[in-house]
Scaffold this active site. Structure first.
Site, PDB file in Angstrom:
ATOM      1  N   TRP A 357       9.797  25.271 -64.277  1.00 22.28           N
ATOM      2  CA  TRP A 357      10.530  26.485 -64.658  1.00 22.28           C
ATOM      3  C   TRP A 357      10.280  27.603 -63.661  1.00 22.28           C
ATOM      4  O   TRP A 357      10.993  28.620 -63.669  1.00 22.28           O
ATOM      5  CB  TRP A 357      10.164  26.927 -66.075  1.00 22.28           C
ATOM      6  CG  TRP A 357       8.763  27.436 -66.253  1.00 22.28           C
ATOM      7  CD1 TRP A 357       7.614  26.693 -66.248  1.00 22.28           C
ATOM      8  CD2 TRP A 357       8.354  28.795 -66.495  1.00 22.28           C
ATOM      9  NE1 TRP A 357       6.520  27.502 -66.454  1.00 22.28           N
ATOM     10  CE2 TRP A 357       6.944  28.797 -66.607  1.00 22.28           C
ATOM     11  CE3 TRP A 357       9.041  29.999 -66.618  1.00 22.28           C
ATOM     12  CZ2 TRP A 357       6.210  29.965 -66.840  1.00 22.28           C
ATOM     13  CZ3 TRP A 357       8.314  31.163 -66.847  1.00 22.28           C
ATOM     14  CH2 TRP A 357       6.919  31.133 -66.961  1.00 22.28           C
ATOM     15  N   ASP A 358       9.313  27.419 -62.780  1.00 24.37           N
ATOM     16  CA  ASP A 358       9.040  28.382 -61.718  1.00 24.37           C
ATOM     17  C   ASP A 358      10.310  28.709 -60.934  1.00 24.37           C
ATOM     18  O   ASP A 358      10.511  29.843 -60.491  1.00 24.37           O
ATOM     19  CB  ASP A 358       8.022  27.818 -60.718  1.00 24.37           C
ATOM     20  CG  ASP A 358       6.765  27.272 -61.351  1.00 24.37           C
ATOM     21  OD1 ASP A 358       6.779  26.982 -62.559  1.00 24.37           O
ATOM     22  OD2 ASP A 358       5.768  27.108 -60.634  1.00 24.37           O
ATOM     23  N   GLU A 488      -1.092  28.971 -70.915  1.00 26.94           N
ATOM     24  CA  GLU A 488      -1.484  27.597 -71.222  1.00 26.94           C
ATOM     25  C   GLU A 488      -2.945  27.487 -71.643  1.00 26.94           C
ATOM     26  O   GLU A 488      -3.434  26.378 -71.873  1.00 26.94           O
ATOM     27  CB  GLU A 488      -1.200  26.707 -70.016  1.00 26.94           C
ATOM     28  CG  GLU A 488       0.286  26.589 -69.726  1.00 26.94           C
ATOM     29  CD  GLU A 488       0.586  25.902 -68.405  1.00 26.94           C
ATOM     30  OE1 GLU A 488       1.727  25.460 -68.218  1.00 26.94           O
ATOM     31  OE2 GLU A 488      -0.323  25.815 -67.548  1.00 26.94           O
ATOM     32  N   LYS A 601      -4.156  32.970 -69.218  1.00 28.37           N
ATOM     33  CA  LYS A 601      -4.000  32.383 -67.884  1.00 28.37           C
ATOM     34  C   LYS A 601      -2.979  33.152 -67.053  1.00 28.37           C
ATOM     35  O   LYS A 601      -3.174  33.386 -65.864  1.00 28.37           O
ATOM     36  CB  LYS A 601      -3.567  30.919 -68.021  1.00 28.37           C
ATOM     37  CG  LYS A 601      -3.415  30.180 -66.705  1.00 28.37           C
ATOM     38  CD  LYS A 601      -2.942  28.742 -66.949  1.00 28.37           C
ATOM     39  CE  LYS A 601      -2.782  27.988 -65.640  1.00 28.37           C
ATOM     40  NZ  LYS A 601      -2.228  26.624 -65.850  1.00 28.37           N
ATOM     41  N   GLN A 602      -1.872  33.530 -67.670  1.00 27.11           N
ATOM     42  CA  GLN A 602      -0.807  34.231 -66.967  1.00 27.11           C
ATOM     43  C   GLN A 602       0.001  35.020 -67.973  1.00 27.11           C
ATOM     44  O   GLN A 602      -0.162  34.863 -69.180  1.00 27.11           O
ATOM     45  CB  GLN A 602       0.099  33.252 -66.226  1.00 27.11           C
ATOM     46  CG  GLN A 602       0.925  32.366 -67.136  1.00 27.11           C
ATOM     47  CD  GLN A 602       1.672  31.279 -66.375  1.00 27.11           C
ATOM     48  OE1 GLN A 602       1.087  30.275 -66.023  1.00 27.11           O
ATOM     49  NE2 GLN A 602       2.953  31.490 -66.135  1.00 27.11           N
TER      50      GLN A 602
END
Length: 770
Positions: A357-358, A488, A601-602
């Site tokens: 999906w990046d 995640e 994580k992000q």
């Protein structure tokens, strides 16, 4: 962090040979052209730790998924990006001693990667065990003008005395992947032919029968004069070479120029592959190294003319952004709708598969802003061509009536990621695919795409979301259970705010897109919907009902959106309080401990605030940023850029600059201690986003683009070009203010700060900061 490279505006420069840095440099100095790529391995032998890597776009191996407990819906295989033919090899013997840089004395070592010209060069002085001293120099590129061609100019100068050399240019298909199970090989030899100063070799992959052929030609000169050679030829099933003996007098230079072609059955009929590879190599030799290099430079000059970002007063920031732009352009060119942007590009094996999906969330904005619209459109076409597979993926999980779930990782549209919490649960990826359609349309105004695949994709995604939610009697609302958000470090949660928000947006936008398409061509739109078996009243009615009653967790007292149920019950300790010795936590903590922690994580909630910023006021943005950013460990390469953009949005320019450096220099300074495995190509688009959308203040309100630039205190000035609809704009920002110049194309309307503007070719706007 691990930084050993010299700051330079247009180059990577490594001085001094340190074996411990070798695999890092092999990744960092990689080159590619969209068709193939090559890690910066040495041409000559190297017996120390190394990760050999030569990659051909679209060629992969479906490695069977191995798990102890099989679950229905699991992907059948994990796609491995295959190490392909070693085409750069030149074995060197000096008075009978093999030149192995791991076993000889190396001095005056310099390696450079020139971004402007996409040229890799290296030089060193070597002392052999037999006492011979020689100077090595090598130049290498893979042609952007002729994507199937690579060329090497390899020089040896005798320093103290004459040298008796044996040179062996070769092609080798007996290669392995470092991530292979049980050290198995993935290639089987097919045909080989060898002649004087030429060779050709082909092989096939097991299972899928991809065919790849490589051929070489070479020239040899001594002191600038051509040498007539009578090589010994070597032919094996997976290896071909020429062996040449040459005497090099002291002070003289021998040059071996190797021309290589690498072709695949993706582009050529298998029965003609060998012949065409041979012809391509022969043609490259006739053109010559310098002419090939010049046409290669010309193609790169065209890319830099539109894609460059100039930063004054901060060399490290400048190096970081140009390196990112360089890697993105050499990974994907938009010439082939079957290809996409792999997370590691042509720099390593990790993250098997070519598409995450990046692409939609991070890379598409870069290509929209730096290339012709057809390049970005190819990325949308790629997903449309995979729609049938996306519907099959959803059906495997129990969905029906044309619901589409795009894979987390794919090569051909099938899911090939085998971690259950990702494969089954990280479904927000579907939203990124839909948002890409919206993003493309508002940037290009190419609404015709809706009638050429867009509607089918959006309806398939909307049908998935409509089936994925369920009604909760207790809450009196629709809810979504068992998901993993972008963070995640927390799996199998209920009501992840970002996933639910983007699901609701998809349902709304699918309906709006149908209306837009009907306005363009009512009959064609109706034909598409009939083919889909679309129940306009029933399905659109349900979509609206879901959006009106979908539960989105929110903390009214704190004024923040809650990442997912139970998040506020965690022990909320800022990441700044973690002991440095325990960072990154994914390399020091157990997975159980990570899952129970509050660490992110992000960007998760903040990913939604970023994508849909026009839905939120500044106070909401500030409160959510101030709550979530301190808990974020930025252990995904995709994390710093989103936070940098949001920090700039809320006026925290120093924080935005700190996070910009982290994303732009993530690999150059090896923040996460893993660059040897390959670069983080897709996150490099975040470096561009951080400058253009962050400091450049590019944002949207509906279909209106807005520019609100700011200048970091560490910079004297910066400038970027932006492809916007039919125009090319140049935005320059100094301490005095902003200049927007219309470089080419048709008239465009946008807002500069709070004023609506229209610019035609040659027009200039100014805005003063004082």
């Amino acid at each position: 962090m691990h930084s050993y490279l010299e700051p330079h505006e247009w180059k990577l420069v490594e001085r001094g040979f340190e074996a411990e840095n070798l695999e890092r440099s092999e990744a960092l100095f990689s080159i590619g052209n969209g068709h193939m790529g090559q890690r910066a391995n040495f041409e000559e032998d190297y017996s120390g730790p190394t990760l050999r890597g030569s990659y051909v776009a679209g060629v992969y191996y479906p490695d069977k998924t191995r798990v102890g407990w099989w679950k229905n819906g699991y992907p059948e295989y994990f796609a491995k990006v295959l190490n392909s033919v070693n085409w750069i090899g030149i074995r060197v013997g000096v008075h009978g001693e093999n030149l192995d840089l791991n076993r000889v004395e190396v001095s005056d070592f310099v390696r450079e990667l020139d971004f402007r010209d996409a040229l890799l060069s290296r030089q060193a002085v070597v002392r052999m065990h037999n006492g011979s001293r020689l100077s090595l120099s090598a130049k290498r590129f893979v042609s952007m003008a002729r994507p199937e061609i690579g060329a090497i100019e390899y020089r040896i100068t005798a320093l103290d005395r004459s040298l008796n050399l044996e040179l062996e240019p070769y092609l080798d298909f007996d290669v392995r992947n470092k991530d292979s199970n049980y050290d198995e090989g993935f290639w089987e030899g097919l045909d080989a032919q060898v002649g004087s100063q030429k060779a050709v070799l082909s092989a096939r992959t097991r299972k899928l029968d991809f065919r790849v052929a490589a051929a070489f030609r070479f020239d040899l000169t001594l002191d600038g004069k051509p040498l007539t050679v009578y090589p010994e030829t070597v032919q094996q099933s997976m290896y071909v070479s020429n062996r040449i003996q040459a005497e090099v007098p002291a002070g003289k230079t021998l040059i071996l120029t190797k021309y290589v072609s690498v072709l695949s059955s993706l582009d050529h009929a298998p029965e003609t592959l060998l012949k065409q590879a041979d012809e391509r190599a022969s043609e490259a030799r006739r053109v010559g190294f310098e002419a090939l290099l010049e046409e290669h430079k010309d193609r790169w000059a065209q890319k830099w003319e539109l894609g460059d970002i100039r930063i004054e007063g901060d060399v490290k920031a400048q190096q970081g952004i140009r390196y990112s732009i360089f890697q993105l352009h050499q990974t994907y060119t938009g010439e082939d709708e079957r290809l996409n942007i792999g997370p590691k590009g042509f720099t390593g094996e990790k993250y098997g598969g070519s598409t995450y999906w990046d692409t939609e969330a991070y890379c598409l904005p870069f290509y929209l802003g730096t290339a012709e619209p057809k390049v970005a459109r190819q990325l949308l076409t790629y997903r449309f061509k995979h729609l049938t597979k996306a519907i099959e993926n959803a059906a495997k999980l129990g969905f029906h009536r044309g619901a589409a779930l795009y894979p987390m990782v794919t090569m051909n549209g099938e899911e090939c990621h085998n971690e259950w919490e990702i494969t089954f649960e990280e479904i927000h990826r579907n939203g990124a695919v839909a948002f890409a359609v919206y993003n493309y349309l508002r940037h290009t105004q190419d609404s015709a795409y809706l009638l050429e695949g867009g509607i089918e994709v959006l309806v398939g995604i909307a049908r998935f979301w409509a089936q994925r939610v369920h009604w909760s009697e207790k809450r009196g609302a629709f809810v979504m259970h068992g998901v993993t958000g972008p963070n995640e470090y927390e799996n199998n949660v209920n009501n992840n705010w970002y996933t639910s928000y983007i699901a609701c947006w998809c349902l709304h936008y699918a309906g709006s897109a149908i209306d837009i398409a009907s306005g363009l061509d009512t009959r064609k739109t109706q034909d598409i919907l009939e083919k889909l078996g679309f129940d306009a009243a029933g399905e659109r009615g349900r979509w609206k009902h879901i959006c009106a009653h979908l539960w989105l967790p929110e903390d009214a007292e704190g004024g923040i959106f809650i990442q997912n149920e139970g998040f506020l019950d965690k022990e909320l300790i800022p990441a700044a309080q973690l002991p440095p010795a325990e960072r990154p936590i994914n390399q020091h903590w157990s997975w159980d401990r990570i899952l129970r922690s509050c660490y992110i994580k992000q960007a998760d909630v903040l990913q939604g605030v970023y994508l849909f910023e026009e839905d939120f006021d500044r106070g909401q943005m500030e409160r959510n940023f101030d709550f979530y950013e301190p808990l974020t460990v930025h252990e995904s390469s995709l994390s710093p850029c989103v936070h940098s953009i949001l920090a700039a949005r809320i006026g925290r320019i120093d924080k935005a600059y700190e996070l910009y450096l982290r994303t732009a220099r993530l690999d150059l300074d090896d923040y996460n201690h893993e660059v040897a495995e390959g670069l983080h190509i897709t996150s490099m688009a975040g470096s561009w986003m951080s400058v253009v959308q962050g400091f450049g203040g590019m944002r949207w309100e509906g279909a209106d683009m807005i520019l609100e630039p700011a200048l970091p205190s560490a910079w004297k000035a910066y400038a970027f070009h932006l492809k916007f609809r039919s125009a090319v704009l140049e935005v320059s920002v100094t301490q005095a203010g902003v200049e927007v110049r219309h470089r080419s194309g048709g008239a465009v309307a946008f807002r500069l700060f709070d004023r609506a503007q229209t610019l035609e070719t040659g027009g200039v706007l100014h805005h003063s900061f004082t």
